[in-house]
Design an enzyme around this catalytic site. Sequence first.
Site, PDB file in Angstrom:
ATOM      1  N   GLY A 271      -3.660   4.890   4.273  1.00 43.27           N
ATOM      2  CA  GLY A 271      -3.969   4.737   2.851  1.00 43.27           C
ATOM      3  C   GLY A 271      -2.777   5.047   1.963  1.00 43.27           C
TER       4      GLY A 271
ATOM      5  N   THR B  99       0.840  -1.211   0.000  1.00 44.81           N
ATOM      6  CA  THR B  99       0.000   0.000   0.000  1.00 44.81           C
ATOM      7  C   THR B  99       0.877   1.265   0.000  1.00 44.81           C
ATOM      8  OG1 THR B  99      -1.655  -1.198   1.285  1.00 44.81           O
ATOM      9  CG2 THR B  99      -1.828   1.198   1.274  1.00 44.81           C
ATOM     10  N   VAL B 100       1.756   1.377   0.976  1.00 50.52           N
ATOM     11  CA  VAL B 100       2.532   2.621   1.132  1.00 50.52           C
ATOM     12  C   VAL B 100       3.641   2.710   0.076  1.00 50.52           C
ATOM     13  CG1 VAL B 100       3.852   4.035   2.742  1.00 50.52           C
ATOM     14  CG2 VAL B 100       2.024   2.575   3.604  1.00 50.52           C
TER      15      VAL B 100
ATOM     16  N   LYS C 282       2.165   4.553  18.128  1.00 46.43           N
ATOM     17  CA  LYS C 282       2.218   5.954  17.683  1.00 46.43           C
ATOM     18  C   LYS C 282       2.319   6.891  18.890  1.00 46.43           C
ATOM     19  CE  LYS C 282      -0.354   4.932  13.476  1.00 46.43           C
ATOM     20  NZ  LYS C 282      -1.688   4.714  12.922  1.00 46.43           N
TER      21      LYS C 282
HETATM   22  P1  NDP Z   1       1.805  -3.974   2.816  1.00 46.96           P
HETATM   23  O1  NDP Z   1       1.578  -5.265   3.508  1.00 46.96           O
HETATM   24  O2  NDP Z   1       0.766  -3.447   1.920  1.00 46.96           O
HETATM   25  O3  NDP Z   1       3.165  -4.047   1.981  1.00 46.96           O
HETATM   26  C1  NDP Z   1       4.334  -4.624   2.484  1.00 46.96           C
HETATM   27  C2  NDP Z   1       5.339  -4.752   1.363  1.00 46.96           C
HETATM   28  O4  NDP Z   1       6.561  -5.207   1.899  1.00 46.96           O
HETATM   29  C3  NDP Z   1       4.959  -5.751   0.270  1.00 46.96           C
HETATM   30  O5  NDP Z   1       5.278  -5.222  -0.986  1.00 46.96           O
HETATM   31  C4  NDP Z   1       5.830  -6.968   0.577  1.00 46.96           C
HETATM   32  O6  NDP Z   1       6.229  -7.689  -0.574  1.00 46.96           O
HETATM   33  C5  NDP Z   1       7.056  -6.296   1.134  1.00 46.96           C
HETATM   34  N1  NDP Z   1       7.796  -7.162   2.048  1.00 46.96           N
HETATM   35  C6  NDP Z   1       7.362  -7.723   3.192  1.00 46.96           C
HETATM   36  N2  NDP Z   1       8.349  -8.434   3.774  1.00 46.96           N
HETATM   37  C7  NDP Z   1       9.433  -8.295   2.966  1.00 46.96           C
HETATM   38  C8  NDP Z   1      10.760  -8.789   2.993  1.00 46.96           C
HETATM   39  N3  NDP Z   1      11.167  -9.558   3.999  1.00 46.96           N
HETATM   40  N4  NDP Z   1      11.603  -8.468   1.987  1.00 46.96           N
HETATM   41  C9  NDP Z   1      11.171  -7.674   0.979  1.00 46.96           C
HETATM   42  N5  NDP Z   1       9.943  -7.166   0.882  1.00 46.96           N
HETATM   43  C10 NDP Z   1       9.076  -7.491   1.874  1.00 46.96           C
HETATM   44  O7  NDP Z   1       2.147  -2.924   3.977  1.00 46.96           O
HETATM   45  P2  NDP Z   1       1.807  -1.377   4.008  1.00 46.96           P
HETATM   46  O8  NDP Z   1       2.305  -0.734   2.790  1.00 46.96           O
HETATM   47  O9  NDP Z   1       0.388  -1.184   4.406  1.00 46.96           O
HETATM   48  O10 NDP Z   1       2.650  -0.909   5.287  1.00 46.96           O
HETATM   49  C11 NDP Z   1       4.035  -0.690   5.206  1.00 46.96           C
HETATM   50  C12 NDP Z   1       4.473   0.072   6.447  1.00 46.96           C
HETATM   51  O11 NDP Z   1       3.815   1.324   6.486  1.00 46.96           O
HETATM   52  C13 NDP Z   1       4.123  -0.611   7.778  1.00 46.96           C
HETATM   53  O12 NDP Z   1       5.140  -0.342   8.700  1.00 46.96           O
HETATM   54  C14 NDP Z   1       2.844   0.084   8.191  1.00 46.96           C
HETATM   55  O13 NDP Z   1       2.636   0.044   9.585  1.00 46.96           O
HETATM   56  C15 NDP Z   1       3.138   1.484   7.730  1.00 46.96           C
HETATM   57  N6  NDP Z   1       1.987   2.321   7.481  1.00 46.96           N
HETATM   58  C16 NDP Z   1       0.944   1.866   6.726  1.00 46.96           C
HETATM   59  C17 NDP Z   1      -0.117   2.680   6.443  1.00 46.96           C
HETATM   60  C18 NDP Z   1      -1.241   2.223   5.586  1.00 46.96           C
HETATM   61  O14 NDP Z   1      -2.187   3.008   5.383  1.00 46.96           O
HETATM   62  N7  NDP Z   1      -1.218   1.021   5.044  1.00 46.96           N
HETATM   63  C19 NDP Z   1      -0.163   4.054   6.946  1.00 46.96           C
HETATM   64  C20 NDP Z   1       0.990   4.449   7.731  1.00 46.96           C
HETATM   65  C21 NDP Z   1       2.022   3.593   7.978  1.00 46.96           C
HETATM   66  P3  NDP Z   1       5.161  -8.493  -1.478  1.00 46.96           P
HETATM   67  O15 NDP Z   1       4.334  -7.418  -2.088  1.00 46.96           O
HETATM   68  O16 NDP Z   1       5.971  -9.220  -2.471  1.00 46.96           O
HETATM   69  O17 NDP Z   1       4.399  -9.362  -0.539  1.00 46.96           O
HETATM   70  N1  HSE Z   2      -3.235   0.689  10.407  1.00 51.21           N
HETATM   71  C1  HSE Z   2      -2.945   2.068  10.569  1.00 51.21           C
HETATM   72  C2  HSE Z   2      -4.242   2.834  10.813  1.00 51.21           C
HETATM   73  C3  HSE Z   2      -2.263   2.597   9.356  1.00 51.21           C
HETATM   74  O1  HSE Z   2      -5.311   2.261  10.586  1.00 51.21           O
HETATM   75  O2  HSE Z   2      -4.184   3.963  11.248  1.00 51.21           O
HETATM   76  C4  HSE Z   2      -1.762   4.008   9.513  1.00 51.21           C
HETATM   77  O3  HSE Z   2      -0.712   4.075  10.427  1.00 51.21           O
END
Ligand code: NDP
Ligand code: HSE
Length: 433
Positions: free
Chosen positions: A301, A12-13, A204
């Site tokens: 998001g 996502t991010v 947080k």
């Molecule tokens: P996702 O689960 O959507 O994406 C994680 C990504 O990391 C995937 O592309 C996955 O690969 C990759 N990945 C996981 N493990 C490994 C590894 N060991 N080596 C290489 N690549 C790896 O997570 P998000 O994007 O939602 O979240 C990412 C971070 O951002 C987290 O720390 C979350 O807490 C934080 N965050 C998220 C928010 C949100 O709205 N989602 C908002 C604010 C912060 P693959 O695609 O191949 O599985």
């Molecule tokens: N899972 C978190 C939330 C993502 O719902 O706020 C943003 O940090």
Amino acid sequence: MSIKIGIIGFGTVGSGTVKILFENQALIKKRLGCPLVVKKIAVRDLSLPRRIAVPEGLLTTDVEAIIKDPEIKIVVELIGGIEPARTYILKALEAGKHVVTANKAVLAEHGRELFAAAAERGVDIAFEAAVGGGVPIIKTLKESLAGNRILSLVGIVNGTCNYILTRMTEEGLAFETVLKEAQEAGFAEADPSLDIEGWDAAHKLAILASLAYGTEVPLDRIYVEGIRDIEPLDLSFARELGFVTKLLAICRETGEGLEVRVHPALIREDHVLSSVRMAYNAFYIRGDAVGDILLYGLGAGQMPTGSAVVSDIVDLARNVLAGASGRVPPLSYQMAALSSQPLKPMEDVVCRYYFRFSAIDRPGVLSKIAGVLGEKGISIAAVIQKGREEKGSVPIVMLTHEAREAAVREALARIDHLDIVTAPTKILRIEEG
Ligand code: NDP
Ligand code: HSE
């Protein structure tokens, strides 16, 4: 001249970050003074479909190659969780890269170690996206409010919980249905129990309290209650009484130590945070000089969070161009000035309460309950009693005046053992500040 970055994680991010870097490339170049080039993006599984198309060869599963690439100046960790994220961040710092991360869990649990490693290597670690998604709360605390003593910070910091509570309250939807939607929208953590049990908010809050007060806040010292046990009946009683229910993260300076707590709370319908709906976050901060300020925006998001990650990348790229680092300390205070301030035990917190007792519908019930509350010095501000239910039990809702948490716990332990009480009492705290 260009600045090359490597990204670990393309979910996502990660995809939001890359989309902004691609689509706003020319604009960012005008602001930065040189292009930002994404050299590699690491994922776990190359065969998965991706949210945005990227040039052939950009994706890799070789994280080490990114960390060791001498051309890459900034490594962006967007995989989440503790390991291997912590190890990748440490290795990148040790390799002399600046690091951007959105990972509040790793910062809340291993921040000290990561910040020390960055300082030792003379590089920076930036984490605007770790709290508040697209809302610039980290820079506000570190930079804009640098001249203030922070008196209190009350935040709606978890988009998933706020989304669930909003839709349950306004549309009467079931908890599980709305949680599934939040997961599909990409707000929820990979392990959504982190969201609904309050731990994401606690991660947080640990970061925010450190930034605001220059103190380490161990996670196990934060009082944490999530929203899993919230029942629609309490949401509707709260509404009837003129309140909305929110999961709040609160830190507040008191004469008796710092209050640091996460729990669902009732706030008045006219409170500035009551109109923060769906996946929006808000931070209501009181500074001794600035007074009250409110930051508001999407807390989760793809694009809002990507926006925060890109702001950090640009910030660190400016440092690269200036040959500077450590200009703004990661926790806003100089490392040597970080202290260990006393935290106020939850038992000593004083606030108003909402109770919902389940009791047999029989004369004298109310006076028995009120009697126990009175013995513990808890004074009742309002009572609602509804009609009979089929099973012979009635909800009795009470609002109290200010009471001490320890007294409330003692009173409820006794009340829940009365023979007229048919189920454990539901309690919600009322936040008025
Ligand atoms: P996702 O689960 O959507 O994406 C994680 C990504 O990391 C995937 O592309 C996955 O690969 C990759 N990945 C996981 N493990 C490994 C590894 N060991 N080596 C290489 N690549 C790896 O997570 P998000 O994007 O939602 O979240 C990412 C971070 O951002 C987290 O720390 C979350 O807490 C934080 N965050 C998220 C928010 C949100 O709205 N989602 C908002 C604010 C912060 P693959 O695609 O191949 O599985
Ligand atoms: N899972 C978190 C939330 C993502 O719902 O706020 C943003 O940090």
